[in-house]
Design a protein around this motif. Sequence first.
Motif, PDB file in Angstrom:
ATOM      1  N   LEU A 283       0.801  -1.234  -0.009  1.00  0.00           N
ATOM      2  CA  LEU A 283       0.015  -0.056  -0.022  1.00  0.00           C
ATOM      3  C   LEU A 283       0.855   1.035  -0.024  1.00  0.00           C
ATOM      4  O   LEU A 283       1.872   1.275   0.687  1.00  0.00           O
ATOM      5  N   ILE A 284       0.517   2.105  -0.631  1.00  0.00           N
ATOM      6  CA  ILE A 284       0.851   3.665  -0.542  1.00  0.00           C
ATOM      7  C   ILE A 284      -0.580   4.426  -0.971  1.00  0.00           C
ATOM      8  O   ILE A 284      -0.918   4.518  -2.087  1.00  0.00           O
ATOM      9  N   ILE A 285      -1.104   5.024  -0.124  1.00  0.00           N
ATOM     10  CA  ILE A 285      -2.008   6.060   0.062  1.00  0.00           C
ATOM     11  C   ILE A 285      -1.923   7.415   0.444  1.00  0.00           C
ATOM     12  O   ILE A 285      -1.619   7.296   1.717  1.00  0.00           O
ATOM     13  N   HIS A 286      -1.985   8.306  -0.311  1.00  0.00           N
ATOM     14  CA  HIS A 286      -1.717   9.827   0.033  1.00  0.00           C
ATOM     15  C   HIS A 286      -2.900  10.617  -0.073  1.00  0.00           C
ATOM     16  O   HIS A 286      -3.737  10.451  -0.895  1.00  0.00           O
ATOM     17  N   SER A 287      -3.281  11.368   0.955  1.00  0.00           N
ATOM     18  CA  SER A 287      -4.443  12.116   0.946  1.00  0.00           C
ATOM     19  C   SER A 287      -4.003  13.518   1.562  1.00  0.00           C
ATOM     20  O   SER A 287      -2.889  13.737   2.058  1.00  0.00           O
ATOM     21  N   ILE A 288      -4.604  14.587   1.043  1.00  0.00           N
ATOM     22  CA  ILE A 288      -4.533  15.950   1.489  1.00  0.00           C
ATOM     23  C   ILE A 288      -5.636  16.670   1.723  1.00  0.00           C
ATOM     24  O   ILE A 288      -6.897  16.722   0.823  1.00  0.00           O
ATOM     25  N   ILE A 289      -5.873  16.775   3.171  1.00  0.00           N
ATOM     26  CA  ILE A 289      -7.150  17.131   3.629  1.00  0.00           C
ATOM     27  C   ILE A 289      -6.921  18.516   4.660  1.00  0.00           C
ATOM     28  O   ILE A 289      -6.113  17.990   5.863  1.00  0.00           O
ATOM     29  N   PRO A 290      -7.432  19.449   4.374  1.00  0.00           N
ATOM     30  CA  PRO A 290      -7.034  20.727   5.557  1.00  0.00           C
ATOM     31  C   PRO A 290      -7.896  20.304   6.953  1.00  0.00           C
ATOM     32  O   PRO A 290      -9.008  19.861   6.925  1.00  0.00           O
ATOM     33  N   HIS A 291      -7.255  20.376   8.017  1.00  0.00           N
ATOM     34  CA  HIS A 291      -7.703  20.404   9.330  1.00  0.00           C
ATOM     35  C   HIS A 291      -8.554  19.318   9.714  1.00  0.00           C
ATOM     36  O   HIS A 291      -9.807  19.170  10.103  1.00  0.00           O
ATOM     37  N   CYS A 292      -7.820  18.274   9.483  1.00  0.00           N
ATOM     38  CA  CYS A 292      -8.464  16.955   9.477  1.00  0.00           C
ATOM     39  C   CYS A 292      -7.394  15.984  10.725  1.00  0.00           C
ATOM     40  O   CYS A 292      -6.059  16.200  10.587  1.00  0.00           O
ATOM     41  N   HIS A 320      -1.108  19.411   5.372  1.00  0.00           N
ATOM     42  CA  HIS A 320      -2.164  18.882   5.353  1.00  0.00           C
ATOM     43  C   HIS A 320      -2.355  17.359   4.671  1.00  0.00           C
ATOM     44  O   HIS A 320      -3.320  17.279   4.231  1.00  0.00           O
ATOM     45  N   GLN A 321      -1.263  16.675   4.635  1.00  0.00           N
ATOM     46  CA  GLN A 321      -1.126  15.545   4.036  1.00  0.00           C
ATOM     47  C   GLN A 321      -1.058  14.414   4.740  1.00  0.00           C
ATOM     48  O   GLN A 321      -0.452  14.389   6.125  1.00  0.00           O
ATOM     49  N   HIS A 322      -1.673  13.262   4.754  1.00  0.00           N
ATOM     50  CA  HIS A 322      -1.698  11.893   5.113  1.00  0.00           C
ATOM     51  C   HIS A 322      -1.251  11.171   4.410  1.00  0.00           C
ATOM     52  O   HIS A 322      -1.667  10.714   3.131  1.00  0.00           O
ATOM     53  N   THR A 323      -0.277  10.163   4.986  1.00  0.00           N
ATOM     54  CA  THR A 323       0.361   9.121   3.906  1.00  0.00           C
ATOM     55  C   THR A 323       0.491   7.785   4.732  1.00  0.00           C
ATOM     56  O   THR A 323       0.970   7.682   5.727  1.00  0.00           O
ATOM     57  N   ILE A 324      -0.233   6.494   4.156  1.00  0.00           N
ATOM     58  CA  ILE A 324       0.038   5.270   4.822  1.00  0.00           C
ATOM     59  C   ILE A 324       0.722   4.391   3.671  1.00  0.00           C
ATOM     60  O   ILE A 324       0.787   4.612   2.368  1.00  0.00           O
TER      61      ILE A 324
END
Length: 521
Positions: A283-292, A320-324
Amino acid sequence: MTKAQFLDLPNELFPFIFQYLNSTNLIKTFFNVESLRIQTLIQSFLSHLDISQETDQWIQTYLPILFNQYNIIALRLQDKHINLILKNFLLNKIQSIHLFSSDWNTDLLKEGLNHFRQCLKQLSITFTYPHGKGDIASHLFQCDCQLEHLNITGRFLFFDNNDINTCTRLTYLSIGLEGMYRVFILIKHLPNLEQLKVKFRIEERMIQPTLYVENVTLCKTLHRVTFTGCTKYFEYFEHFFTTFGSTIKYLTINIDLMYNIVDGKRLEQELLSKMPCLLSLNLIIHSIIPHCDPIEIETFQNSSWQNFNPIVYWNDIHAHQHTIFTLPYRSNRFKHLSNDFISSCVSNRVVSLCFEHVRILSLISTTPLTLEIFEFIEKGFPNIKTLELTNPLKSSRFQHERKRNRNISHISDIFLLNNSLQLPSITKFCFLLRSQYDDYKIFRRFLYLLPSLVYLQMFIGRSLFHEILIHEHEDNFIRCALNRIKLLQRIRFYDEKNLLNNEELHILFPNAQILFDYGDL
């Protein structure tokens, strides 16, 4: 050595000689040598023939003879050469073709595909111009298709359910698509598919149609799936695994979810639970969500996740980025690394962070890049060849923060003053920041950091040009560093008044080939 002496060499030496010549050089060198022994030895090296760089005249002169004298089973060519080979193609035993297409239009390509799909076992199509038509599906996926292996890269295909027909022989497919909708259409028409690789086009400005599930039957042979690219419809992935997950054994997901985020609980319920045969998960899952709020790593710590590779999560609060991702990290590219990685990185079990497969590393500078992050790169990324220095991903959801942070310093003073740390594995540096690209101290520090640098991609403005001219007379290092640059790819930031002309660029980089990149970064 005379020709006679050369021909008297033992058979065992010729393969070592031939391996240094490509197929066309072999032909030019040995084609007229009247020796059955040599022609027999060459055969295995000419079975895979590359004519993609040859002229029309060369192809018309030599190819008919080669088809007649040699057992050619694989061919590489440009689509403009299709008409030159078709008259000889059907009379030969070619099993595999790799086509290169550089045209916006696909008319030439379609003409060849109508023949190739009926005769070949393997077909690869590489589009070197990505923004052209993607309308070739109806010329590939037809009932008379004999292809077993199909690989299409460089362009996304567009088609609807009525455009294609059932292909029973195809077992391997690698393709670029716009959304999961067309994946369902494909699988409906590929009942014996075993391996599927899909790169998804970014969908930020597109609304996907209702997911196509009507009359889709279980694909009992599908066991290996790879999804890459971008999507904002993760629920469509969930529908896919609900429908087809029961036979999947090997799964790779490398996806930018844009403005969505998923945690271990949702991934377990909607993915893992649908794949009872799953043996390997990357897995490589990237997201960009402000104020999460950050993802809780505890959602990856139950027994289901213990059956697979360790999970690592990190959160850059400034970008504001999240990476798994799973370890070992399988991709050759690591994106969006920043200072926050070291402080926020957590995992669902004890791990050692080493990214041996990574060749391209992208750094973002939401806070001034520290000496510590470069020391981490030295230890954790031992084999990188390309270093990119970029701005955080664009997002309309926090435009005001981007404007506020536009003038921050990108590099810490401690790193600038350090003269010991170097990253010798890196040969290409891409300075893609939209500010501080004219700072001489930053420029010089990166030249020193990268002692093997030969490929530079950045904007060279008039301010930096004058600074270099001033310092090079008293700083031998800067002149030596610029002399070793062999390729300069100049980025334009719409700053016309500060553009250097070719003569000025060659003053700075006397040994470099100059490329111009006018794309909007």
